[in-house]
Design a protein around this motif. Structure first.
Motif, mmCIF file in Angstrom:
data_model
loop_
_atom_site.group_PDB
_atom_site.id
_atom_site.type_symbol
_atom_site.label_atom_id
_atom_site.label_comp_id
_atom_site.label_asym_id
_atom_site.label_seq_id
_atom_site.Cartn_x
_atom_site.Cartn_y
_atom_site.Cartn_z
ATOM 1 N N GLY A 7 -2.095 -5.189 4.400
ATOM 2 C CA GLY A 7 -1.266 -3.553 3.816
ATOM 3 C C GLY A 7 -0.954 -4.228 2.839
ATOM 4 O O GLY A 7 -0.013 -3.699 1.422
ATOM 5 N N ARG A 8 -2.196 -5.498 1.877
ATOM 6 C CA ARG A 8 -1.584 -5.180 0.450
ATOM 7 C C ARG A 8 -2.799 -4.942 -0.623
ATOM 8 O O ARG A 8 -3.714 -5.782 -0.062
ATOM 9 C CB ARG A 8 -0.210 -6.443 0.027
ATOM 10 N N LEU A 9 -2.583 -4.761 -1.782
ATOM 11 C CA LEU A 9 -3.887 -4.740 -2.685
ATOM 12 C C LEU A 9 -3.499 -5.388 -3.450
ATOM 13 O O LEU A 9 -2.633 -6.313 -3.960
ATOM 14 C CB LEU A 9 -3.376 -3.660 -3.445
ATOM 15 N N ARG A 10 -4.346 -6.972 -3.219
ATOM 16 C CA ARG A 10 -4.464 -7.729 -4.588
ATOM 17 C C ARG A 10 -5.581 -7.787 -4.529
ATOM 18 O O ARG A 10 -7.022 -7.482 -4.569
ATOM 19 C CB ARG A 10 -4.139 -8.795 -2.946
ATOM 20 N N LEU A 39 0.793 -1.288 0.199
ATOM 21 C CA LEU A 39 -0.285 -0.123 0.231
ATOM 22 C C LEU A 39 0.989 1.317 0.153
ATOM 23 O O LEU A 39 0.376 1.983 -0.742
ATOM 24 C CB LEU A 39 -1.232 0.642 1.202
ATOM 25 N N ASP A 40 2.140 1.905 0.011
ATOM 26 C CA ASP A 40 3.012 2.697 0.334
ATOM 27 C C ASP A 40 3.554 3.165 -0.518
ATOM 28 O O ASP A 40 3.533 4.050 -0.742
ATOM 29 C CB ASP A 40 4.126 2.373 2.154
ATOM 30 N N ALA A 41 3.443 1.788 -1.323
ATOM 31 C CA ALA A 41 4.849 2.308 -2.866
ATOM 32 C C ALA A 41 3.033 2.280 -3.913
ATOM 33 O O ALA A 41 3.011 3.452 -4.579
ATOM 34 C CB ALA A 41 5.390 0.446 -3.327
ATOM 35 N N VAL A 42 2.307 1.757 -3.486
ATOM 36 C CA VAL A 42 0.809 2.511 -4.197
ATOM 37 C C VAL A 42 0.527 3.986 -4.188
ATOM 38 O O VAL A 42 0.550 4.552 -4.699
ATOM 39 C CB VAL A 42 -0.878 1.520 -4.036
ATOM 40 N N VAL A 99 -6.517 3.640 -1.071
ATOM 41 C CA VAL A 99 -6.557 2.678 -2.258
ATOM 42 C C VAL A 99 -7.544 2.061 -1.780
ATOM 43 O O VAL A 99 -7.696 1.512 -3.601
ATOM 44 C CB VAL A 99 -4.743 2.148 -1.635
ATOM 45 N N ALA A 100 -8.087 1.409 -0.858
ATOM 46 C CA ALA A 100 -8.506 0.518 -1.349
ATOM 47 C C ALA A 100 -10.639 0.961 -1.938
ATOM 48 O O ALA A 100 -10.791 0.239 -2.323
ATOM 49 C CB ALA A 100 -9.408 -0.324 0.122
ATOM 50 N N LEU A 117 -2.199 9.363 -2.834
ATOM 51 C CA LEU A 117 -3.249 9.226 -1.980
ATOM 52 C C LEU A 117 -2.401 8.736 -0.538
ATOM 53 O O LEU A 117 -1.860 7.839 -0.398
ATOM 54 C CB LEU A 117 -4.272 7.812 -2.766
ATOM 55 N N PRO A 118 -3.936 9.231 0.102
ATOM 56 C CA PRO A 118 -3.518 8.544 1.306
ATOM 57 C C PRO A 118 -3.717 7.158 1.372
ATOM 58 O O PRO A 118 -4.622 6.313 1.154
ATOM 59 C CB PRO A 118 -4.401 8.539 2.719
#
Length: 436
Positions: free
Chosen positions: A419-422, A384-387, A398-399, A393-394
């Protein structure tokens, strides 16, 4: 019938029955030389001018005979024989080295019968055995040269040629006991693997080769270059907002090679919609972008496709350290790839903002050939931090933007877990995958 001399030097002729013919035993004293002359029934003229005409007899039908062959000339000044007869001509001898020359000519004819061949800067020996190996090497050399002359590359054909070359050179190395040939075979094996991988990338095949055939916009190497541009924008963008980061991404791709690029009002309006003029002025004010003299941001928005404005990104000029290593073809391909993602029809219909569009580009660049996001195993999904850093965006938002991409059929599914976008790309956008 044969002729000869008697015990006292008289000439005689034997008939077919082996009896001596008495009629031929006539001797006459020669003038001055005491030369005896012999004549037989049916014999030709006698000697004249000090030379002897050979007497020929035959009990066979008239035809070619070795006796009819011309005799070698008598060397001038040769001494007479002891019995007073004329000297006998010397027998002809073969020229020195004639047999060797005939053997060499035979070998040359053998060479001419076998086709000449060259492959990988090596001459194929004409006497290489087995002959089927030699023929394969000759054919391969010809087929490689024909492929190089072909107008359109066919990577499947090229991979097959490399496979054949690997097998042929391995066999040649065994026959010749040559380590350099074995190394050439290993290089051919590596070239075949690389070529098959390139072909799979171009056709969009899954790693197992059973997936659907998809016309990809990027190769695997170009996808890696695309991710390097996204990382550059994430770290080097001069402004934190999503609109500014989207403009920086698109202008960087336009100017990546020499620091200058052409843009039109239509480009900026498509990227930033109503924020275009404001964002352009902000980038000029902070010094990241430079416009031509007496050209304003409003003028750039009015530029038509037939008269684009050339803008400059000072940090990408040739006298500055080069952040990218790709060529002009890859630059153009990456620019077109990003333009297609940002300008996606369904994203426009949903009136997606700059943050959502940047997320669309990022997910496409960081997806595998089958569309799944991120690497395999524990690295599956996107941090999420890299995205959030790229999209402006905060991390907690992201979600929400991923849900917008699912609604626009950009993502088939997407959720934030641990903590990851899957998730994975929708089938319709698989051509945009960065081929992780």
């Amino acid at each position: 019938m044969s002729a000869g001399t008697g015990g006292r030097g008289e000439l005689f002729a034997d008939g077919t029955d082996g009896d001596r013919t008495a009629a031929t035993a006539a001797a006459a004293a020669g003038a001055g030389g005491g030369t005896r002359r012999a004549a037989a029934a049916g014999a030709g003229p006698g000697t004249t001018g000090g030379s002897v005409t050979a007497v020929t007899f035959s009990d066979r039908a008239p035809g070619p005979s070795p006796a009819a062959a011309p005799a070698s000339p008598v060397p001038p000044g040769a001494p007479p024989r002891r019995d007073g007869s004329a000297p006998v001509p010397r027998a002809r001898t073969a020229a020195p080295g004639a047999a060797a020359r005939r053997r060499e000519q035979g070998r040359e004819r053998g060479r001419e019968k076998k086709p000449w061949g060259k492959i990988a800067q090596r001459i194929v020996p004409y006497d290489l055995q087995p002959d089927v190996l030699r023929q394969e090497l000759v054919d391969l050399g010809n087929e490689f040269r024909a492929y190089q002359r072909s107008p359109e590359p066919d990577l499947a054909v090229l991979a097959a040629l490399h496979d054949r070359k690997a097998r042929a050179f391995a066999a040649w190395a065994t026959v010749a006991d040559d380590a350099s040939l074995r190394e050439e075979a290993e290089r051919a094996e590596a070239a075949a693997r690389t070529t098959r991988e390139m072909n799979a990338n171009r056709l969009g095949l899954a790693p197992d080769g059973d997936g659907p055939v998809i016309e990809r916009l990027l190769t695997r190497v170009q996808g890696a270059h695309g991710r390097s541009v996204l990382e550059y924008v994430r770290v080097r963008a001069p402004l934190p907002t999503a609109q500014a980061r989207l403009a920086v991404l698109m202008l960087t791709l336009r100017s990546a090679r020499a620091g200058t690029g052409n843009v039109t009002g239509q480009d900026l309006g498509g990227w930033l919609q109503g924020d275009a003029e404001r964002v352009l002025e902000q980038l000029v004010d902070v010094g990241w972008l430079r416009l031509p003299d007496e050209v304003t941001a409003a003028d750039v928005l009015d530029a038509r496709p037939e008269e684009p404005v050339q803008v400059t990104v000072p940090s990408l000029l040739l006298d500055a350290p080069r952040p990218f290593s790709f060529g002009k073809v890859t630059r153009a391909r990456l620019s077109g790839w990003a333009q297609r993602a940002v300008g996606d029809r369904k994203l426009r219909k949903k009136k997606s903002g700059a943050g959502t569009r940047l997320l669309a580009v990022y997910t496409a660049a960081h997806s595998r050939p089958d569309g799944r996001l991120g690497g395999a195993g524990e690295d599956e999904g996107l941090g999420l931090d890299a995205v959030a850093g790229l999209c402006g965006l905060p991390p907690g938002d992201v979600a929400e933007h991923a849900g917008l991409l699912v609604a626009a059929d950009w993502l088939a599914d997407g959720e934030v877990v641990g903590g990851r976008l899957r998730g994975r790309l929708a089938e319709r956008v698989l051509p945009l995958s960065g081929l992780l």
